[in-house]
Design a protein around this motif. Structure first.
Motif, mmCIF file in Angstrom:
data_model
loop_
_atom_site.group_PDB
_atom_site.id
_atom_site.type_symbol
_atom_site.label_atom_id
_atom_site.label_comp_id
_atom_site.label_asym_id
_atom_site.label_seq_id
_atom_site.Cartn_x
_atom_site.Cartn_y
_atom_site.Cartn_z
ATOM 1 N N GLY A 70 -6.555 -2.650 7.326
ATOM 2 C CA GLY A 70 -7.116 -3.266 6.129
ATOM 3 C C GLY A 70 -6.921 -4.772 6.086
ATOM 4 O O GLY A 70 -5.909 -5.300 6.554
ATOM 5 N N TRP A 71 -7.909 -5.464 5.532
ATOM 6 C CA TRP A 71 -7.857 -6.926 5.373
ATOM 7 C C TRP A 71 -8.167 -7.287 3.928
ATOM 8 O O TRP A 71 -8.980 -6.642 3.272
ATOM 9 C CB TRP A 71 -8.876 -7.607 6.282
ATOM 10 N N VAL A 89 -12.221 -0.054 0.563
ATOM 11 C CA VAL A 89 -11.710 0.553 -0.667
ATOM 12 C C VAL A 89 -11.579 -0.524 -1.735
ATOM 13 O O VAL A 89 -11.433 -1.714 -1.435
ATOM 14 C CB VAL A 89 -10.338 1.233 -0.448
ATOM 15 N N SER A 90 -11.627 -0.097 -2.991
ATOM 16 C CA SER A 90 -11.558 -1.037 -4.105
ATOM 17 C C SER A 90 -10.175 -1.035 -4.748
ATOM 18 O O SER A 90 -9.446 -0.040 -4.694
ATOM 19 C CB SER A 90 -12.606 -0.671 -5.166
ATOM 20 N N ARG A 91 -9.860 -2.132 -5.359
ATOM 21 C CA ARG A 91 -8.597 -2.259 -6.097
ATOM 22 C C ARG A 91 -8.479 -1.138 -7.134
ATOM 23 O O ARG A 91 -9.457 -0.794 -7.804
ATOM 24 C CB ARG A 91 -8.560 -3.610 -6.796
ATOM 25 N N LEU A 103 -4.131 0.902 -5.556
ATOM 26 C CA LEU A 103 -4.130 -0.234 -4.627
ATOM 27 C C LEU A 103 -4.104 -1.544 -5.414
ATOM 28 O O LEU A 103 -4.848 -1.701 -6.390
ATOM 29 C CB LEU A 103 -5.369 -0.189 -3.742
ATOM 30 N N PRO A 104 -3.300 -2.511 -4.985
ATOM 31 C CA PRO A 104 -3.197 -3.773 -5.737
ATOM 32 C C PRO A 104 -4.375 -4.720 -5.511
ATOM 33 O O PRO A 104 -4.540 -5.688 -6.244
ATOM 34 C CB PRO A 104 -1.898 -4.381 -5.200
ATOM 35 N N TYR A 105 -5.168 -4.461 -4.460
ATOM 36 C CA TYR A 105 -6.325 -5.315 -4.188
ATOM 37 C C TYR A 105 -7.332 -4.534 -3.332
ATOM 38 O O TYR A 105 -6.991 -3.512 -2.722
ATOM 39 C CB TYR A 105 -5.938 -6.613 -3.479
ATOM 40 N N SER A 106 -8.552 -5.024 -3.309
ATOM 41 C CA SER A 106 -9.580 -4.407 -2.470
ATOM 42 C C SER A 106 -9.287 -4.707 -1.007
ATOM 43 O O SER A 106 -8.695 -5.743 -0.683
ATOM 44 C CB SER A 106 -10.967 -4.951 -2.838
ATOM 45 N N LEU A 107 -9.730 -3.796 -0.136
ATOM 46 C CA LEU A 107 -9.482 -3.966 1.290
ATOM 47 C C LEU A 107 -10.776 -3.818 2.078
ATOM 48 O O LEU A 107 -11.669 -3.048 1.703
ATOM 49 C CB LEU A 107 -8.455 -2.943 1.777
ATOM 50 N N TYR A 108 -10.841 -4.554 3.175
ATOM 51 C CA TYR A 108 -12.003 -4.591 4.041
ATOM 52 C C TYR A 108 -11.566 -4.292 5.469
ATOM 53 O O TYR A 108 -10.394 -4.413 5.823
ATOM 54 C CB TYR A 108 -12.652 -5.977 4.002
ATOM 55 N N ILE A 148 0.861 -1.193 0.000
ATOM 56 C CA ILE A 148 0.000 0.000 0.000
ATOM 57 C C ILE A 148 0.889 1.231 0.000
ATOM 58 O O ILE A 148 1.539 1.567 1.000
ATOM 59 C CB ILE A 148 -0.928 -0.018 1.226
ATOM 60 N N VAL A 149 0.912 1.899 -1.146
ATOM 61 C CA VAL A 149 1.842 3.010 -1.360
ATOM 62 C C VAL A 149 1.062 4.274 -1.683
ATOM 63 O O VAL A 149 0.124 4.255 -2.497
ATOM 64 C CB VAL A 149 2.818 2.684 -2.508
#
Length: 215
Positions: free
Chosen positions: A53-54, A34-36, A21-26, A15-16
């Motif tokens: 984030g997960w 947030v979405s990829r 973002l390289p993938y969605s996070l929960y 996460i930079v």
């Protein structure tokens, strides 16, 4: 048989700031945050994503991280996660204030939004459920939030709890037609700033806005 959902904490190095973002996070409780592909430019938002984030996986995915756990187990860790505070934002006059209004009842949502416009608020964001409200808060950082208590999926009380965890100075008002003593006590323990009882009137809204404290 339905596939089991597994979750694993985000990899901080992935996460930079200012990069997609390289993938969605929960969140740990399964709420999509947030979405990829989204880009965030504020360091404190990046810190939330890194520490709270997960990622979500299916048990049938080819490559599962070693720290992946069932979603129910991740949800139990929700209150134990590291606390992250978003940057302090002082309250501004109502004409410059951004307000978030969340209610799953369309008529109630539109009524409150109309009354707020009559009070000349700067901008109003709408959400028709608690999950959407939490996502909108994280992305747009409104300084005033109105939450219906009874919403499907994620109720106003849970949204209040998370918002105040991130941003204690944000003004949060719970809206309900049936505010029980238990709800009031719980909301106060989370740091609620005001209550607005349905049916909403312009006079009662004015009293709430007076608690916000700016003109």
């Amino acid at each position: 048989m339905a596939a089991i959902t597994l979750m694993a904490p985000a990899v901080a190095a992935d996460i930079v700031i200012s990069e997609p973002l390289p993938y969605s996070l929960y969140l740990a409780n399964g709420v999509p945050l947030v979405s990829r592909g989204q880009i965030f430019d504020e360091e404190e938002q990046i810190e939330v994503l890194r520490r709270q984030g997960w990622r979500s996986f299916s048990e049938h995915d080819n490559e599962l991280p070693k720290n992946a756990i069932p979603s129910e187990e991740a949800a139990r860790l929700y209150d134990e996660q590291p606390r992250v505070r978003l940057r302090f934002r002082p309250r501004v006059p109502l004409t410059e204030t951004v307000a978030l209004v969340a209610d799953d009842m369309s008529l109630s949502l539109k009524l409150l939004m109309r009354l707020l416009r009559e009070k000349r608020l700067g901008r109003i964001i709408e959400a028709d459920n608690g999950r959407q409200a939490l996502v909108q808060f994280f992305r747009q950082r409104p300084s005033m939030v109105f939450l219906d208590i009874e919403m499907p999926g994620l109720d106003g009380m849970e949204v209040l709890k998370q918002v105040k965890s991130w941003s204690p100075e944000t003004f949060v008002c719970l809206v309900s037609g049936n505010a029980t003593i238990i709800n009031v006590k719980t909301a106060k323990s989370y740091g609620v700033d005001a209550f607005l009882v349905k049916p909403i009137s312009g006079l009662n809204l004015q009293r709430v806005l007076a608690l916000y404290g700016t003109e």
